[in-house]
Design an enzyme around this catalytic site. Structure first.
Site, PDB file in Angstrom:
ATOM      1  N   GLU A 170     -89.367 -18.440 -52.830  1.00 26.71           N
ATOM      2  CA  GLU A 170     -88.850 -18.334 -51.407  1.00 26.71           C
ATOM      3  C   GLU A 170     -89.605 -17.265 -49.839  1.00 26.71           C
ATOM      4  OE1 GLU A 170     -85.730 -20.503 -48.506  1.00 26.71           O
ATOM      5  OE2 GLU A 170     -85.996 -20.852 -51.071  1.00 26.71           O
TER       6      GLU A 170
ATOM      7  N   SER B 102     -82.961 -16.283 -49.377  1.00 26.45           N
ATOM      8  CA  SER B 102     -82.558 -16.643 -50.881  1.00 26.45           C
ATOM      9  C   SER B 102     -84.081 -16.265 -51.153  1.00 26.45           C
ATOM     10  CB  SER B 102     -82.393 -18.417 -51.282  1.00 26.45           C
ATOM     11  OG  SER B 102     -81.449 -18.779 -50.635  1.00 26.45           O
TER      12      SER B 102
ATOM     13  N   ARG C 228     -90.320 -26.208 -47.965  1.00 23.48           N
ATOM     14  CA  ARG C 228     -90.218 -24.920 -48.024  1.00 23.48           C
ATOM     15  C   ARG C 228     -92.021 -24.507 -47.473  1.00 23.48           C
ATOM     16  NH1 ARG C 228     -86.338 -25.137 -47.098  1.00 23.48           N
ATOM     17  NH2 ARG C 228     -83.968 -23.703 -47.676  1.00 23.48           N
TER      18      ARG C 228
END
Length: 309
Positions: free
Chosen positions: A298, A216, A167
């Site tokens: 995130e 998310s 990520r």
């Protein structure tokens, strides 16, 4: 500011960013620039005063802009940056091309980028965040990107230069990705289409896709796949520790954690950015108190809070 560069695209002062993010919150940016083409973008950055910060913004699918807005020139790529070209097993996609569109175009050509089909956002963001699902990541298929530096210079970076990890990637401050070259494994077009249809059905059955969210909210707690890299294919999922902390369905103002999937932060209709970020921080605290795990955001949070927040 009177000394902003002359442009051929659209340069808008004081543009509210709430209209451009999936969560529909956020104050104004000092400037929003939508360049006409690569030359327009390069000339703008070259002439922009060095004191003005730059923030590249995709489709706003993974973003909370705080209620006080953003003291920067926000750059949003659109037409002229969304083309998709296929040559052999390589797909060249403009940074503004939607992930889902790239996946579909690749599948038609017998190339497997199906993991991109259910990822909200554009290719520039997918590279920046090393987006992925089903065990596949942008880093797995990325060959190189073109970018414009803060000084307006054109650069090509190899995938290794971006130091991509779970990520995240490393891109110099103020650089704008303009296109990416992906190398995809071959597959049967019909089977690829079937797989994407199944993925969409699974997503819609398990995620609040009809609610106003940003995907998310938190990264899955650090786990490692068989390759030894941090991955999201492991048993320790963010939603599990959120549930264990009793935060499924939690509310704060107009913000709530989805009852359908507790790692989705929802704007119920009248949430402020402060509501959303505040609820997220409350979830992080409850999870830490419950399990000793520190959840990492995130969703990107940018801009200034209002003094009253």
């Amino acid at each position: 500011m009177s000394d902003m560069p002359k442009v051929r695209g659209r340069l808008t002062p004081g543009r509210r960013l709430s209209e451009l993010t999936w969560l529909r919150v956020g104050g104004p940016a000092d400037w929003l620039f939508q360049p006409a083409d690569l030359e327009d973008l390069s000339a703008f950055l070259r002439s922009l005063p060095g004191t003005v910060p730059v923030f590249p913004m995709g489709v706003g699918s993974n973003l909370i802009v705080r209620d006080g807005g953003l003291r920067a020139a926000v750059i949003r790529l659109g037409r002229g940056f969304n083309g998709v070209e296929i040559d052999g097993n390589r797909v060249t996609a403009g940074a503004a091309a939607l992930d889902a569109h790239v996946a579909r175009r690749a599948a038609e050509a017998g190339l497997d980028l199906t993991f991109l089909r259910t990822i909200p956002g554009s290719i520039g963001g997918a590279v920046r965040m090393n987006a992925g699902c089903y065990g596949s990541y942008t880093a797995d298929v990325l060959v190189e990107v073109d970018a414009v530096t803060r000084r307006g210079e054109l650069k090509t970076l190899r995938a290794a230069d971006l130091q991509m990890a779970y990520r995240q990637s490393q891109l110099p401050e103020g650089w704008i990705i303009t296109k990416a070259v992906l190398e995809a494994p071959k597959g049967d077009p019909e089977k690829l289409q079937t797989r994407m249809t199944e993925q969409l059905a699974k997503r819609d059955a398990t995620q609040p896709t009809k609610d106003r969210s940003a995907g998310s909210t938190f990264r899955n707690p650090a786990g490692f796949s068989s390759t030894g890299r941090a991955d999201d294919v492991h048993d320790l999922k963010a939603w599990k520790v959120i549930d264990a902390a009793g935060m499924r369905g939690a509310r704060r103002g107009g913000a709530r954690m989805s009852e359908m999937h507790s790692n989705f932060l929802i704007n119920s209709g009248d949430a402020t950015a402060a509501d959303l970020e505040g609820l997220g921080e409350e979830v992080r605290k409850k999870v830490y108190d419950s399990s000793g795990i520190t959840l990492e955001w995130e969703i990107m949070r940018i801009g200034e809070k209002l003094i009253s927040d």
